[in-house]
Design an enzyme around this catalytic site. Structure first.
Site, PDB file in Angstrom:
ATOM      1  N   ASP A 134       5.732  -5.401  10.215  1.00 43.79           N
ATOM      2  CA  ASP A 134       5.341  -4.045   9.806  1.00 43.79           C
ATOM      3  C   ASP A 134       6.534  -3.106  10.069  1.00 43.79           C
ATOM      4  O   ASP A 134       6.750  -2.696  11.210  1.00 43.79           O
ATOM      5  CB  ASP A 134       4.109  -3.629  10.604  1.00 43.79           C
ATOM      6  CG  ASP A 134       3.440  -2.380  10.039  1.00 43.79           C
ATOM      7  OD1 ASP A 134       3.908  -1.862   9.016  1.00 43.79           O
ATOM      8  OD2 ASP A 134       2.452  -1.940  10.637  1.00 43.79           O
ATOM      9  N   GLY A 177       0.826  -1.198   0.000  1.00 46.71           N
ATOM     10  CA  GLY A 177       0.000   0.000   0.000  1.00 46.71           C
ATOM     11  C   GLY A 177       0.856   1.242   0.000  1.00 46.71           C
ATOM     12  O   GLY A 177       2.064   1.178   0.263  1.00 46.71           O
ATOM     13  N   GLY A 178       0.226   2.364  -0.302  1.00 52.38           N
ATOM     14  CA  GLY A 178       0.925   3.632  -0.249  1.00 52.38           C
ATOM     15  C   GLY A 178       0.926   4.175   1.172  1.00 52.38           C
ATOM     16  O   GLY A 178       0.497   3.509   2.117  1.00 52.38           O
ATOM     17  N   LYS A 218      -2.875   0.111   5.090  1.00 50.74           N
ATOM     18  CA  LYS A 218      -2.321  -1.236   4.898  1.00 50.74           C
ATOM     19  C   LYS A 218      -2.046  -1.947   6.214  1.00 50.74           C
ATOM     20  O   LYS A 218      -2.284  -3.156   6.345  1.00 50.74           O
ATOM     21  CB  LYS A 218      -1.071  -1.189   4.015  1.00 50.74           C
ATOM     22  CG  LYS A 218       0.051  -0.309   4.531  1.00 50.74           C
ATOM     23  CD  LYS A 218       1.147  -0.154   3.461  1.00 50.74           C
ATOM     24  CE  LYS A 218       2.308   0.677   3.999  1.00 50.74           C
ATOM     25  NZ  LYS A 218       1.944   2.037   4.506  1.00 50.74           N
ATOM     26  N   ARG A 251      -0.280   6.042   4.336  1.00 50.56           N
ATOM     27  CA  ARG A 251      -1.624   6.258   4.902  1.00 50.56           C
ATOM     28  C   ARG A 251      -2.713   5.615   4.046  1.00 50.56           C
ATOM     29  O   ARG A 251      -3.758   6.211   3.790  1.00 50.56           O
ATOM     30  CB  ARG A 251      -1.924   7.761   5.043  1.00 50.56           C
ATOM     31  CG  ARG A 251      -0.991   8.503   5.913  1.00 50.56           C
ATOM     32  CD  ARG A 251      -1.106   8.123   7.362  1.00 50.56           C
ATOM     33  NE  ARG A 251       0.096   8.572   8.083  1.00 50.56           N
ATOM     34  CZ  ARG A 251       0.369   8.261   9.320  1.00 50.56           C
ATOM     35  NH1 ARG A 251      -0.434   7.464  10.003  1.00 50.56           N
ATOM     36  NH2 ARG A 251       1.468   8.685   9.889  1.00 50.56           N
ATOM     37  N   SER A 252      -2.427   4.411   3.602  1.00 47.59           N
ATOM     38  CA  SER A 252      -3.408   3.709   2.776  1.00 47.59           C
ATOM     39  C   SER A 252      -4.289   2.796   3.622  1.00 47.59           C
ATOM     40  O   SER A 252      -5.258   2.223   3.110  1.00 47.59           O
ATOM     41  CB  SER A 252      -2.687   2.871   1.721  1.00 47.59           C
ATOM     42  OG  SER A 252      -1.868   1.897   2.354  1.00 47.59           O
ATOM     43  N   ALA A 278       7.963  -5.363  14.815  1.00 47.15           N
ATOM     44  CA  ALA A 278       8.123  -3.951  14.454  1.00 47.15           C
ATOM     45  C   ALA A 278       9.553  -3.732  13.974  1.00 47.15           C
ATOM     46  O   ALA A 278      10.503  -4.045  14.680  1.00 47.15           O
ATOM     47  CB  ALA A 278       7.824  -3.072  15.668  1.00 47.15           C
ATOM     48  N   HIS A 285       2.414   2.622  21.055  1.00 45.62           N
ATOM     49  CA  HIS A 285       1.813   1.651  20.135  1.00 45.62           C
ATOM     50  C   HIS A 285       1.906   0.230  20.692  1.00 45.62           C
ATOM     51  O   HIS A 285       0.971  -0.554  20.562  1.00 45.62           O
ATOM     52  CB  HIS A 285       2.512   1.715  18.764  1.00 45.62           C
ATOM     53  CG  HIS A 285       2.165   2.947  17.990  1.00 45.62           C
ATOM     54  ND1 HIS A 285       2.837   3.322  16.851  1.00 45.62           N
ATOM     55  CD2 HIS A 285       1.215   3.884  18.187  1.00 45.62           C
ATOM     56  CE1 HIS A 285       2.318   4.438  16.384  1.00 45.62           C
ATOM     57  NE2 HIS A 285       1.337   4.798  17.175  1.00 45.62           N
TER      58      HIS A 285
END
Lengths: 176, 176, 176
Positions: free
Chosen positions: A89, A13-14, A19, A16-17, A38, A54
């Protein structure tokens, strides 16, 4: 994917998509113990705080977090062997870390593709799609873009499913 | 979409992808009185002339044009209540206008999503997909990209259909 | 595509998306004599060596290479008339060459679209999708992006198939 839910999904994904959120939902569907790998390298205090926040949020949502900026292959082999659901991620930050460290990118990608292929569990990998803009003027940015594109191709070739996330919604590129 | 043709379609696309032309064709198919909501802020004489020319062209093609750079929600509620077919071109310029004005982006997006959800007519929204390139060096550009991505996700979640236009051709992301 | 395998396919993709490799595979499937039309303008010794190496590699794989940076239309008409399978790699470099040469881009695109439409053979055209990033600060980059988007739209409209390559994998945009 096999009937027991194993298999590798690449979520592209781009910026802020959505994803990461989509990838998290895939892992929740898979059930079982969830491990969030992470890859962000913590570089300053502000980032340390954000990462800790997070991590705490994910803990409340049933995730165990492993921070591993460089040696993803070892983590994949070790954790997948324990039959966990893994979310990485993201691959693009991992690539950035290796570029900054002066690693041999080809060797690192080879080792990662091997680890992805042999790990027996449920693995969801998030990566950025960065090649749809104009050629960057910055030479390092062009090299990064080339490496990121090749990495995505290699992982996509060995994944069972590839999904492109557009505005939070999945578009199937490969698989079911 | 409901049987009477109401419903919300988000048309996403890159620069010069043909997204506006595709969105206009969707509105023509819907029939009825067509209203074109132009969000471009007129900043100089050259632009004033171009906007006037486009408006005249659309008038010849059966469109009424409303220029509204900021308060889209009010326009959507008011015009949709009159059972018109609305085209908003485009959300990304509207976002840019609010960023330049120093608006609270979260509040503006919340209000827009609410207006999109409650309006009862046929609504086609055009937006740019801007997140598939490498990370911009310019900090404002990075912030803009993040806001644009979040806006597209929010609108996509409440739209009935989402279409990505590639080289003038529609790729279905959500919907029929 | 017609039953005898003729037809035009536009293969779009980002940087390092695997679009060229995918286009080559399409041509191999088509069978028959394969001609590779390379549009890269050779500007220095390093590039001359790279182009020569790629040409030798393709020759070993059964391709004849034609280098044509500018007059694509003539090549398409001439070679297609000889019933060959043609791969053009890529349209975006061809556009760049014409922009640098100060050509009338509209006229060149018109002539190319005409040639693509009338050529009777199997033609695979590769082009970059460059419009999915943020607006470039550089004015020439913006103009290039606009021209590239319009070129892709025009070619896509007259192609039988349009495929977007993502991480080496084809996503059908138009056609079979």
């Amino acid at each position: 994917m096999t009937q027991d839910g194993a298999g590798v999904t690449l979520v592209l994904g781009g910026a802020r998509s959505g994803k990461s959120r989509y990838a998290e939902a895939l892992c929740r569907e898979a059930g079982g113990e969830r491990v969030y790998v992470a890859t962000a390298e913590v570089r300053d205090e502000e980032m340390r705080e954000r990462v800790a926040r997070h991590k705490a949020e994910r803990a409340g949502d049933g995730w165990r977090t492993i921070e591993e900026a460089m040696d993803l292959s070892a983590v994949l082999i070790r954790e997948a062997a324990a039959h966990r659901v893994l979310l990485v991620d993201c691959l693009t930050l991992w690539l950035t870390n290796h570029l900054l460290a002066g690693s041999s990118i080809e060797k690192e990608i080879d080792a990662l593709v091997e680890a992805v292929s042999v790990q027996p569990g449920r693995l969801v990998l998030v990566a950025n799609e960065v090649g749809f803009g104009i050629v960057p003027e910055n030479r390092l940015a062009r090299q990064f873009r080339d490496h990121a594109g090749r990495l995505n191709q290699r992982i996509a070739a060995s994944a069972d499913e590839v999904t492109l996330v557009v505005a939070g919604l999945p578009v199937t590129v490969k698989g079911r």
